[in-house]
Design a protein around this motif. Structure first.
Motif, short mmCIF file in Angstrom:
data_model
loop_
_atom_site.label_atom_id
_atom_site.label_comp_id
_atom_site.label_asym_id
_atom_site.label_seq_id
_atom_site.Cartn_x
_atom_site.Cartn_y
_atom_site.Cartn_z
N ALA A 77 -13.40 -5.00 0.20
CA ALA A 77 -13.21 -3.98 1.51
C ALA A 77 -12.96 -4.53 3.44
N LEU A 78 -13.69 -6.09 3.11
CA LEU A 78 -13.50 -6.74 4.08
C LEU A 78 -12.27 -6.98 4.79
N ASN A 119 -8.38 7.02 -3.46
CA ASN A 119 -8.74 7.72 -2.88
C ASN A 119 -8.32 8.00 -1.11
N ALA A 120 -9.05 6.73 -0.43
CA ALA A 120 -8.64 6.78 0.54
C ALA A 120 -7.34 7.28 1.21
N ALA A 121 -6.13 7.00 0.98
CA ALA A 121 -5.29 7.13 1.40
C ALA A 121 -4.68 8.28 0.83
N VAL A 151 -12.93 -1.78 -8.24
CA VAL A 151 -13.84 -1.07 -7.47
C VAL A 151 -13.25 -0.51 -5.80
N TYR A 152 -12.81 -1.83 -5.46
CA TYR A 152 -12.57 -1.53 -4.02
C TYR A 152 -10.98 -0.53 -4.32
#
Ligand code: ZN
Length: 223
Positions: free
Chosen positions: A170-171, A219-221, A212-213
């Motif tokens: 994510a970073l 899902n965020a998209a 996982v990421y």
């Protein structure tokens, strides 16, 4: 920290490459230090050099092959079968005793010669096989010892210390280098870039975190 330069310990893997771009966002200047220690995944050196060139940072290679002659471990003894899991009550044979202490000492001496106080390393204790020299207590202790040994005020930065592998992905995404890290870094203990061999402990850790990421990313998209 915009008027300071940082020295990043850079191996060409996912974690240290994320740290390199983390440092580029925070410091006026960045230098990359890559240390070879007779590791079997030696191709990572060329990967590290190419990534540093792309990032536009100075790249230094230090030969510390002597580390491979000091202990028996499967990262430097190429004929030793690598532990795939952590044995009960012991560290896996991928543990290279003293490695991070040597690395930080070399980094601090080199940083000092360039007038640099800030040193960045990608160690993490949150999602790892429990190597003692990846723990926060070790880093704090090494920071104090390095300062005392050279009468300096080094600051050891560990941006990944409390991040899981998924959070490290994510970073990378936040830093705008998700694809670069996914496609061009080399984390695999068997020296295969990107997705690697898929079997060694480093590949498994990287892959699980990525899966996982990527789920949360999809899902965020959708939202
Ligand atoms: Zn692998």
């Amino acid at each position: 920290m915009k008027n300071r330069t940082a020295l990043v310990l850079h191996s060409g893997g996912q974690d240290s490459t994320t740290c390199l771009f983390w440092a580029l966002q925070r410091f006026a200047g960045v230098r990359a230090l890559c240390i070879t220690y007779g590791q079997r995944h030696a191709p990572e050196v060329e990967v590290a050099r190419q990534i540093a060139a792309r990032a536009g940072v100075a790249f230094q290679l230090l030969d510390a092959t002597v580390i491979s002659r000091l202990s028996q471990n499967s990262l430097t003894q190429h004929d030793m079968v690598m532990d795939q899991e952590q044995p009960a009550g012991a560290y896996p044979n991928t543990f290279v005793p003293g490695r991070n202490l040597f690395f930080l000492t070399f980094a601090a001496v080199i940083a000092r010669s360039h007038g640099i106080r800030d040193i960045v390393t990608g160690v993490s204790q949150a999602d790892y096989s429990g190597y003692p020299d990846c723990r926060d207590t070790f880093i704090r202790s090494a920071n104090a010892t390095l300062n005392l040994s050279m009468d300096e005020q080094f600051i050891l930065h560990t941006p990944l210390m409390w991040l899981s592998k998924a959070e490290t992905w994510a970073l990378a995404d936040e830093l705008g280098v998700f694809d670069l890290i996914k496609k061009e870094t080399l984390t695999c203990y068997n020296g295969i870039p990107a997705d690697g061999c898929g079997q060694c402990p480093a590949c498994k850790l990287r892959k699980t975190g990525l899966e996982v990421y990527e789920k949360t990313r999809i899902n965020a998209a959708r939202r």
